[in-house]
Design an enzyme around this catalytic site. Structure first.
Site, PDB file in Angstrom:
ATOM      1  N   HIS A 298      -8.638  -1.912   2.443  1.00  0.00           N
ATOM      2  CA  HIS A 298      -8.358  -3.334   2.486  1.00  0.00           C
ATOM      3  C   HIS A 298      -7.988  -3.872   3.816  1.00  0.00           C
ATOM      4  O   HIS A 298      -7.389  -3.222   4.773  1.00  0.00           O
ATOM      5  CB  HIS A 298      -7.156  -3.557   1.937  1.00  0.00           C
ATOM      6  CG  HIS A 298      -6.989  -2.926   0.249  1.00  0.00           C
ATOM      7  ND1 HIS A 298      -6.518  -1.635   0.180  1.00  0.00           N
ATOM      8  CD2 HIS A 298      -7.531  -3.262  -0.866  1.00  0.00           C
ATOM      9  CE1 HIS A 298      -6.682  -1.319  -1.203  1.00  0.00           C
ATOM     10  NE2 HIS A 298      -7.485  -2.205  -1.695  1.00  0.00           N
TER      11      HIS A 298
ATOM     12  N   HIS B 148     -54.191  13.749  -4.920  1.00  0.00           N
ATOM     13  CA  HIS B 148     -53.676  12.624  -4.774  1.00  0.00           C
ATOM     14  C   HIS B 148     -55.205  11.638  -4.426  1.00  0.00           C
ATOM     15  O   HIS B 148     -55.161  10.636  -4.897  1.00  0.00           O
ATOM     16  CB  HIS B 148     -52.732  12.542  -3.628  1.00  0.00           C
ATOM     17  CG  HIS B 148     -51.325  12.940  -4.095  1.00  0.00           C
ATOM     18  ND1 HIS B 148     -51.073  14.176  -4.514  1.00  0.00           N
ATOM     19  CD2 HIS B 148     -50.236  12.166  -4.410  1.00  0.00           C
ATOM     20  CE1 HIS B 148     -49.860  14.438  -4.842  1.00  0.00           C
ATOM     21  NE2 HIS B 148     -49.209  13.153  -4.845  1.00  0.00           N
TER      22      HIS B 148
ATOM     23  N   ASP C 219      -5.677  -6.942  -5.783  1.00  0.00           N
ATOM     24  CA  ASP C 219      -5.419  -5.726  -6.787  1.00  0.00           C
ATOM     25  C   ASP C 219      -5.593  -6.226  -8.174  1.00  0.00           C
ATOM     26  O   ASP C 219      -5.794  -5.390  -9.061  1.00  0.00           O
ATOM     27  CB  ASP C 219      -4.109  -5.161  -6.336  1.00  0.00           C
ATOM     28  CG  ASP C 219      -4.246  -4.285  -5.289  1.00  0.00           C
ATOM     29  OD1 ASP C 219      -5.145  -3.815  -4.652  1.00  0.00           O
ATOM     30  OD2 ASP C 219      -3.204  -3.941  -4.981  1.00  0.00           O
TER      31      ASP C 219
ATOM     32  N   GLN D 258       0.764  -1.261  -0.020  1.00  0.00           N
ATOM     33  CA  GLN D 258      -0.139   0.098  -0.117  1.00  0.00           C
ATOM     34  C   GLN D 258       0.714   1.088  -0.047  1.00  0.00           C
ATOM     35  O   GLN D 258       0.833   2.275  -0.712  1.00  0.00           O
ATOM     36  CB  GLN D 258      -0.943   0.121   1.262  1.00  0.00           C
ATOM     37  CG  GLN D 258      -2.107  -0.972   1.258  1.00  0.00           C
ATOM     38  CD  GLN D 258      -2.731  -0.691  -0.094  1.00  0.00           C
ATOM     39  OE1 GLN D 258      -3.407   0.144  -0.421  1.00  0.00           O
ATOM     40  NE2 GLN D 258      -3.016  -1.855  -0.832  1.00  0.00           N
TER      41      GLN D 258
END
Lengths: 433, 433
Positions: B328, B420, B361, B259
């Site tokens: 992750h 309505h 990945d 990372q």
């Protein structure tokens, strides 16, 4: 007068395009004001909420009275007439039943390489639901937002219901109680959104904020997006009715007016294969506008944004419907299911002559929070999914890593991400020892 | 040095909170520039794209050369080494297989009242995928964005791949071809987003835009949101590794560094029950940093934002993981499935010691576009759902309307929406005639 078009007009394409792109809403630029309010709430917490509520809603609160107490709610809901309570409970049960079917399933499988893959759904921990004050304070919206959250399994659900001058809406409080809301706060505006997103001494922060609101609320939601999740930013309401010749003009007129009465910016469009029906509906709308309670609003919407479009056949109607991508789409035709199959874009479809759109607003079961402004091309109405999130899962056996690891290593190297490749390689080397 | 904490520290809570809220990214205010670029593209179309690409990317284009021709793509992809092509094809097949399982099902049922309800999923008509130029131009991201779109059934998929100085990335073009992308445009920046959202003479507008980009691209995506759908705005990448004592420190170090090597703003955190492992990993990271190709970036990320946290037990680790809500999450423990069951918030989980995050990945199957900056609390990684939308369906039989219509009428009246109520009442009256 509403716009009147037929697909036979030589200039139909350009007039239709103009209709689609009409700007129906002023978006006042309140961004600086909203930014200042959010910063103030973040800095001063409850004190800011109390001060701003006194200023904007003329309501004096303390940290202890920011939320409705159970006693206050009891007192308000006791005033709800029995028929309204029963209707709200029926609506809640039907909305719950519909949304329970939306719950997605977890999955897990092991593939031929030996990799176990899958995903898992889970609810957000806490959600906040903004309920507008004043005229647009709709108990039905409380149900439509709160029930999907509860069905999703959200543990803590907070409603912010601004209470200007101390006037609470008993039906909103009853809807909140029926839906299982945990806390109702007497605050509104950008300050309510700030409190939900960042928390104060009294208000615990939430993870997701939904619900409609004015320009300040919308701007605040946009601004806190990222810190928390938000639902869509709704624009003014729309209906498209597709009707064949065999319709009661008054029914269609009322369906069009039930959007128009929401808001002067609402838009009601009739697409019909019958010119006589078009004329009859136009007349029926005028007749109803003579007596309708909200005739000022409905007439303004209808005359400015309303439209009647005569088409040659339902194939043309379907093509226009896809371009309009309406929030609400009523199919008042003999074979509504086959017409529905030919239309790709709509927030919600109401099939057949016995399904007025208003059924969907209240009691049908599907959600009434729907994509506006043609966004049904790419987005969906509110659902349990809005209160869930998915975690993907991957588990490699040593054999799986041996099978697919080298590919990952190759791609990592091709992207010049050496540590990525080495993290795979170190494990592969152990397997090859 | 990375941050070093143990849950036994008396000031652990405050130090951990500080770690969570560290600002890791400058967000330069490019909003005015981006607004001007979008307005310019809307006004001048292709001419604006050509002018801005010459200016920013030093590349002279014409309307005819805005897109890569098939011949150009052939020529580029012919240069891709065979092992890279094979790895990309394996990755595409695995990503496709995973995402095909995500396709949600339509539903339709008739309830006890006689109402037929349901929903229908459908793809957006067209999607645009932004691929960054330069260093962060990753073919894996092309697969991760394009394959879900194609699995969802999107008919037209356009990639914008800026090509500064005319330098194209052959692997990006190959990934686009493998994924079934229809058009690859040699444009980038806010102008590419504007072209995708609004269209030009040559670029047909799309309905949804996904893919990562720099601050200009992110600001442009925010600005066109509503006109089109967008995916999340991704922040810098993060990994959380939870490890018990039985781990190879070098493996963990490489996972953390994979990372850290992305970006100086990336964050790698190790949570472990073993103080000796913590020390050994810290040393292993230093050892690897001596030789890693991207050591300058990785070291900057690790020293500024990296952290090692020693906990008493895996229960503590799970609680911290939920607060971190990592993009992750690697579970390098003896019983990863049972630990996973105790953790609510993570974008993607990698279970067991043989599942380095780098597998995810590239080649595992799940998507690598994942929620960052703690947004896994309320959002999910990219999936086929991002390229689908749902239309809800409701059909009332006359009997169904008779059963539930009165409730809708009551609620409409309680909300002062007369039309309505009348739209339901007019039909009910007919049934009662």
């Amino acid at each position: 007068m509403p716009h009147r078009l037929t697909t036979e007009d030589p200039d139909f394409e350009s007039r239709f395009a103009a209709l689609l792109t009409m700007k129906r809403e002023d978006s006042p630029d309140v961004d600086d004001t909203v930014a200042a309010i959010i910063a103030y709430v973040r800095k001063r917490g409850d004190a800011a909420l109390i001060e701003l509520t006194a200023k904007f809603d003329r309501l004096e609160l303390t940290a202890d009275t920011l939320a409705f107490s159970d006693d206050e709610i009891d007192e308000h809901v006791a005033r709800v007439p029995e028929d309204e309570r029963a209707a709200l409970e029926l609506a809640a049960a039907r909305i719950r039943a519909y949304h329970e079917r939306q719950m997605p399933e977890d999955a897990q499988w092991t593939d031929e390489a030996g990799a176990t893959l899958g995903w898992r759904w889970g609810p957000v921990d806490a959600a906040g639901l903004y309920v507008p004050g004043g005229l647009a304070s709709y108990p039905s919206s409380v149900l439509m937002n709160a029930i999907p959250a509860k069905v999703a399994g959200v543990e803590r659900l907070v409603v912010t219901a601004p209470t200007p001058d101390g006037k609470a809406n008993p039906l909103v409080l009853l809807a909140a109680r029926i839906a299982g809301v945990d806390q109702v706060l007497k605050i509104g505006g950008a300050q309510a959104i700030a409190a939900l997103a960042y928390g104060t001494e009294t208000v615990a922060p939430v993870d997701k904020i939904t619900g409609p609101g004015n320009a300040y609320v919308a701007a605040a939601k946009r601004r806190v997006f990222g810190r928390v999740g938000i639902d869509m930013i709704a624009g003014p309401s729309e209906i498209l009715v597709i009707a064949d010749k065999d319709n009661d003009p008054d029914w269609i007129a009322l369906d069009l007016l039930s959007q128009a009465e929401h808001d002067e910016s609402a838009q009601s469009i009739l697409v019909t294969t019958s010119a006589p029906l078009a004329d009859a509906v136009a007349q029926a709308v005028e007749d109803r506008l003579l007596t309708l309670e909200r005739r000022a609003i409905a007439a303004a919407s209808w005359r400015e944004y309303g439209a009647i479009i005569v088409v040659r056949d339902l194939g043309e109607a379907a093509a226009l419907a896809d371009q309009i991508a309406a929030e609400h789409l009523e199919l008042c035709v003999a074979e509504p299911h086959s017409l529905a199959a030919n239309i790709r874009h709509a927030g919600a479809m109401f099939l057949g002559k016995w399904t007025p759109e208003a059924i969907g607003d209240y009691i049908g079961g599907p959600n009434h929070v729907l994509p506006t402004a043609r966004s049904a091309r790419f987005s969906s109405g509110l659902s349990v999914m809005d209160f869930l999130k998915r975690t993907t899962l991957a588990h490699m056996s040593p054999a799986a890593l041996k099978a697919i690891g080298p590919g990952a290593e190759t791609l990592a190297r091709s992207e010049s991400l050496e540590a990525h490749g080495l993290s795979v390689r170190a494990r592969l080397d152990r397997l090859n020892e």
